[in-house]
Write a protein that holds these residues in place. Structure first.
Motif, PDB file in Angstrom:
ATOM      1  N   THR D  44       0.842  -1.187   0.000  1.00  0.00           N
ATOM      2  CA  THR D  44       0.000   0.000   0.000  1.00  0.00           C
ATOM      3  C   THR D  44       0.886   1.249   0.000  1.00  0.00           C
ATOM      4  O   THR D  44       1.755   1.384   0.861  1.00  0.00           O
ATOM      5  CB  THR D  44      -0.870   0.002   1.272  1.00  0.00           C
ATOM      6  N   LEU D  45       0.666   2.137  -0.924  1.00  0.00           N
ATOM      7  CA  LEU D  45       1.462   3.376  -0.971  1.00  0.00           C
ATOM      8  C   LEU D  45       0.763   4.474  -0.180  1.00  0.00           C
ATOM      9  O   LEU D  45      -0.459   4.475  -0.036  1.00  0.00           O
ATOM     10  CB  LEU D  45       1.653   3.822  -2.422  1.00  0.00           C
ATOM     11  N   ASN D  46       1.567   5.435   0.308  1.00  0.00           N
ATOM     12  CA  ASN D  46       0.916   6.612   0.891  1.00  0.00           C
ATOM     13  C   ASN D  46       0.706   7.642  -0.227  1.00  0.00           C
ATOM     14  O   ASN D  46       1.079   7.404  -1.389  1.00  0.00           O
ATOM     15  CB  ASN D  46       1.737   7.177   2.071  1.00  0.00           C
ATOM     16  N   ALA D  47       0.115   8.776   0.109  1.00  0.00           N
ATOM     17  CA  ALA D  47      -0.292   9.729  -0.929  1.00  0.00           C
ATOM     18  C   ALA D  47       0.906  10.233  -1.735  1.00  0.00           C
ATOM     19  O   ALA D  47       0.836  10.310  -2.975  1.00  0.00           O
ATOM     20  CB  ALA D  47      -1.031  10.903  -0.278  1.00  0.00           C
ATOM     21  N   ASP D  48       2.003  10.549  -1.063  1.00  0.00           N
ATOM     22  CA  ASP D  48       3.160  11.065  -1.796  1.00  0.00           C
ATOM     23  C   ASP D  48       3.731  10.007  -2.745  1.00  0.00           C
ATOM     24  O   ASP D  48       4.048  10.295  -3.905  1.00  0.00           O
ATOM     25  CB  ASP D  48       4.264  11.484  -0.802  1.00  0.00           C
ATOM     26  N   GLN D  49       3.854   8.800  -2.213  1.00  0.00           N
ATOM     27  CA  GLN D  49       4.384   7.711  -3.055  1.00  0.00           C
ATOM     28  C   GLN D  49       3.470   7.450  -4.247  1.00  0.00           C
ATOM     29  O   GLN D  49       3.930   7.264  -5.379  1.00  0.00           O
ATOM     30  CB  GLN D  49       4.513   6.429  -2.213  1.00  0.00           C
ATOM     31  N   ALA D  50       2.164   7.449  -3.988  1.00  0.00           N
ATOM     32  CA  ALA D  50       1.202   7.193  -5.064  1.00  0.00           C
ATOM     33  C   ALA D  50       1.312   8.267  -6.145  1.00  0.00           C
ATOM     34  O   ALA D  50       1.233   7.975  -7.350  1.00  0.00           O
ATOM     35  CB  ALA D  50      -0.211   7.129  -4.503  1.00  0.00           C
ATOM     36  N   MET D  64      -4.930   7.148  -8.093  1.00  0.00           N
ATOM     37  CA  MET D  64      -4.403   7.640  -6.811  1.00  0.00           C
ATOM     38  C   MET D  64      -5.010   6.922  -5.599  1.00  0.00           C
ATOM     39  O   MET D  64      -4.281   6.333  -4.795  1.00  0.00           O
ATOM     40  CB  MET D  64      -4.633   9.154  -6.700  1.00  0.00           C
ATOM     41  N   PRO D  65      -6.349   6.949  -5.420  1.00  0.00           N
ATOM     42  CA  PRO D  65      -6.881   6.269  -4.234  1.00  0.00           C
ATOM     43  C   PRO D  65      -6.698   4.753  -4.284  1.00  0.00           C
ATOM     44  O   PRO D  65      -6.539   4.119  -3.234  1.00  0.00           O
ATOM     45  CB  PRO D  65      -8.372   6.637  -4.242  1.00  0.00           C
ATOM     46  N   GLN D  68      -3.497   3.716  -2.821  1.00  0.00           N
ATOM     47  CA  GLN D  68      -3.420   3.933  -1.383  1.00  0.00           C
ATOM     48  C   GLN D  68      -4.329   2.975  -0.593  1.00  0.00           C
ATOM     49  O   GLN D  68      -4.420   3.074   0.625  1.00  0.00           O
ATOM     50  CB  GLN D  68      -3.792   5.386  -1.059  1.00  0.00           C
ATOM     51  N   THR D  69      -4.994   2.108  -1.315  1.00  0.00           N
ATOM     52  CA  THR D  69      -5.888   1.147  -0.661  1.00  0.00           C
ATOM     53  C   THR D  69      -5.151  -0.185  -0.491  1.00  0.00           C
ATOM     54  O   THR D  69      -4.425  -0.604  -1.382  1.00  0.00           O
ATOM     55  CB  THR D  69      -7.144   0.942  -1.541  1.00  0.00           C
TER      56      THR D  69
ATOM     57  N   ASP E 110      -2.481  -1.086   6.681  1.00  0.00           N
ATOM     58  CA  ASP E 110      -2.058  -2.367   6.094  1.00  0.00           C
ATOM     59  C   ASP E 110      -1.280  -3.182   7.115  1.00  0.00           C
ATOM     60  O   ASP E 110      -0.385  -2.659   7.791  1.00  0.00           O
ATOM     61  CB  ASP E 110      -1.192  -2.109   4.851  1.00  0.00           C
TER      62      ASP E 110
END
Lengths: 147, 147, 147, 147, 147, 147, 147, 147, 147, 147
Positions: D44-50, D64-65, D68-69, E110
């Motif tokens: 799962t990526l965080n917002a910046d990584q995504a 994007m979302p 992050q899921t 996660d």
């Protein structure tokens, strides 16, 4: 005594006696490929062959008819083999299966390579980069025919 | 476009165009065994090979990088193949699997025949009793070593 | 006596005698990883190694040739392991399998990491937040080559 | 758009754009192992990584979302993998599974190596006999406790 | 004697002697949940606990080290359990599996609920409409971390 | 529109809108456990509940009757789940299955814990050593009766 | 003695003694359906019933507590039964499964027919075109409830 | 249009239109059990029946011949059903399978209960302790005969 | 003695005594197909037939009632047979299965060919190109009827 | 267009046009058994046969080369067929498999009945007790030979 018990007996005798499959094949007078398969419970011996095998592995008398009876074939405990050596052959079928199919059909048309009218030879192929296993298979092409 | 879609595209173009794998192999300049496997999504082509394949099958531009990408290998839809031609090879593994194992270990010791450093040749063997499929496989022996 | 019975005998003797794998490895003079695998029926010992193992676990004489015979490998009773410790390794393959594939291909091209020309080391990695298991694996890269 | 479609989109963009996982990891600022797993739908990526991943692969806004899921993990289409590279890791679990178990229990007692509090590193190990793949895994030991 | 044989011996002794798990747990001094699992071959006892268990079930001496050895875990004969009581738990995983996943991720992000750093309690919940089984599970949350 | 498509639509809308299951449950006026299972296609909503869910996720009109129809239950794509979080619950059934069985039978006699007349609660249990997932399950005991 | 061995002992005694299930049921004083299932290791007898069964089949003393212990249920060796008589029932589930589901939900709403609070009756239905097997099943409807 | 698509179309129309299976059966003039099975793609309708079904569900013209064609039967997506209602029937086969076998053979000798010359009736059985599902099955007994 | 043990005893006696199935059938006075199936544990003999079989194979007294008891049928150890001879029959079902279905439905309508009210004959068909196996099967057509 | 899509197209056209397999076979000039199998994607047509089939079912031009290409055989969606008609043939293999094996080996020795050099005929056998399906199969016997 059933065939599985007999095979285990042969394998144990072979290990205990330090007997090689090549020697067994020499004494039976056939290829090491066929003789090994037969001793491992996959082929049917005739009376003379069975007698030689019984002598080599010092098997009890009731092994004689069992060796001459057609076995229930299939030498592996699982559908996908776990042993790395045997798995590599399964992998060849998995990776090259459709290639076998395309090339045999291109050369011969619809049909199969027989796994019954079949013989093979397994030998060492010397190579400076490391010796290789060379396997030559020959199976009769059997065509599908319309009717 | 993923590799499975590309393979289906190649197969459709081959059928529609009446192209033979031998011809494709000739133009690529490698064996028909490797080239067929590559076109069926099991091997990785380099840029030159990919360009030739794209031209032969009239593939779209975005096929070029896909053909040069290592595919997820395994060409069969089920663990035990249903197609009779391919099944016969599975049957050989099932019946002769322990024989392969015994004979390779007898000749080479513990280890495997590589399915990676491997090449094979598939040809017609004329025979008055019906022509035969002859397959010659050569794989490097890789020994297990203690450490 | 077959290899599975021998392995069970070794495991029972190890438990009864309070013997550690590290001690067995020391006496055999090889890594604890390889020696444990061999004692568990996955690797082949030579005569000297087999003699040491027989002595340690007080095995009967007919264990000697069995230990020197290449075993049918595969140490698990089910395709997906039920034991939580072993399952975690299966889970790593399940979750990271495509990652292994992508990164090895990116670094080396098409091919595999050998599971035969392979060695590994398993050790304790002290950590204030709780000690860690550290496993270092090293396998030769084997490239697919066209032919 | 679900995660499987997004992963296929990323893989296609990566192939089309000739992007390397090492570059993606550099731009995200984390290890190539974790970043590749994340892009392949396992982490799962965080917002910046995504946002960085979306830019690199030119993904649509609704990716994007999804990135992050938390995904439904498991990257392989079959329980026993067919791809030769991934199979070798499965084979290591099959052959060495009980060895892992014995040695970890000998060192740590009953428990497991975490596959969650886990990190790994995959690198090229130069070797005159042919370069090797070196994988270092580190997972926290988690003990079973009675209660 | 292997662990499966020992478990069968314990179960037979329990039935023959009319011993309850609650009594065993009392004498061992731990929860009935953990003690039952241990007696059924899923957990590892220490020397004191093993001695008590041996006494209760009148086990032979060589049971002592076996009870103190980490077992190969997994208590069910099939991947999908056939026993109706156990199946209902499998059904809960099948029906509520994605619900567990969504809610734990919503609360914690996660990661997983540990099945190792885990304890549970099973008790009767009186209810005029029919008594209920109440199970309280508590497992440490283990987060996935990027690296 | 079938239920699987509807579930995917809800999941996508939830991700895109950043909606939490707790919020959905609040608006529906029931537990988050039941409401999440229902939205994921495992439970049946009544008209009022369906209307609220449609509004929250902005679903098309024909979703209304589908949400009120009993679904074909079972939320997982494979018999043994690959997702690590969900697998841990399967592992609990595998490791503790016979323990559940023994203890429930000891307390209640022959019968099962209902997975239908069942409710559960999932919450965070703060713990200085790391917060825990606490799950409380309550299922009616259903006795087998002779007849 | 475990339950499987006991069941085999009962079946052998029944065959050798020419005992009918109807007679056993008469002497136990319950339906032949429940008594047969119990003797075949699927139900739990009380002390009086066990004593009668032990007498009928001349079972050893240690059978008494085993018969009174809740068995691990599931009477078939494979998930899809091979026996033609039993397969027909599996086929009914396969062909009519969704019909059962639709009609029960139409009549009762979401829920199940209990397989625990369940009884059945199997009898001969005379018919000039060939007698018929008539099976009447009655299981309590258990509704899913929201919470 | 194939039968699976047609079945999905019928189910969607049924849900959208709030049509009950009992009503469909009334208009077709046959039992609700057979009619539901037929609409779910398990039985073959004649022209008149198909016309009524097409009208009720407002199906396109090309549905007519499809409904009159014998379908490939089997209504479940997995060999062991995951849906709790349908699973209970599978559980009855698993638990009572050998009981069915023993009692039918005791009454009729060797043979089976036909699943083809078969009819059933599913109804509500009022019960103060909670209504019950009553299923009456009737299948012709078919004896094995020697020849 | 259970039926599987009895079958193994018969097979061993047959091999040891060099008895042919045709002879057994002659003495029983029925077809070799039915008699062989019965001796292999798939059919039920009456008292006279059982007495003859016991005499031929010199079976112990307690074999008499076992031979007269309906066996749990299914003669193969795996769902997909590994023996090449038996596999060919499975392959016929796999390749021609839908053809059987289409042609029987075209001729008879919806229904099945009975595998119970069934007889078959297996004989040698001389052919200059190699003798052939000729199998004639006859099974009663059983129609599905609406109700 | 791949072969599976083409088969579905043929089946749809057959249903819509009310065409019988017997008519197709008449026009192709071969047996209904072979022609049906070919139309269902199991056999390979030549150009003339393909042209006739295209005309009968009004297939698009690109169907011509597809019909002339060897298909990937295997007509069933699952290893154990769910359709009752096809299952009965699987059941015959399951129940009579070892009987086939014994009788063919008794008559011919070790080898198989070819499923390639094979033809069959399916016809109605009038019978006052209900008409029967009569299937005559003829396959060449292929002996295993030692080498």
């Amino acid at each position: 005594m059933n065939r599985a018990e007999l095979t285990e007996m042969i394998v144990a005798a072979k290990i205990a006696g330090g007997i090689s499959w090549a020697d067994v094949a020499d004494r039976v007078g056939l290829s090491k490929e066929w003789v090994t398969a037969a001793c491992l419970g996959q082929m049917t011996l005739n009376a003379d062959q069975a007698a030689i095998v019984c002598e080599i592995f010092d098997l009890p008398d009731d092994a004689m008819p069992v060796l001459q009876t057609v076995p229930y074939k299939g030498s592996l405990p699982t559908a996908v083999p776990t042993d790395p050596l045997i798995y590599r052959f399964y992998e060849l079928v998995s990776v090259y299966g459709t290639t076998f199919k395309e090339l045999i059909h291109e050369e011969f048309g619809d049909g199969i390579m027989s796994a019954i009218d079949f013989r093979m030879n397994l030998e060492r192929e010397p190579d400076p980069a490391g010796d290789r296993v060379k396997i030559t298979m020959s199976g009769k092409f059997l065509p599908y025919k319309s009717y």
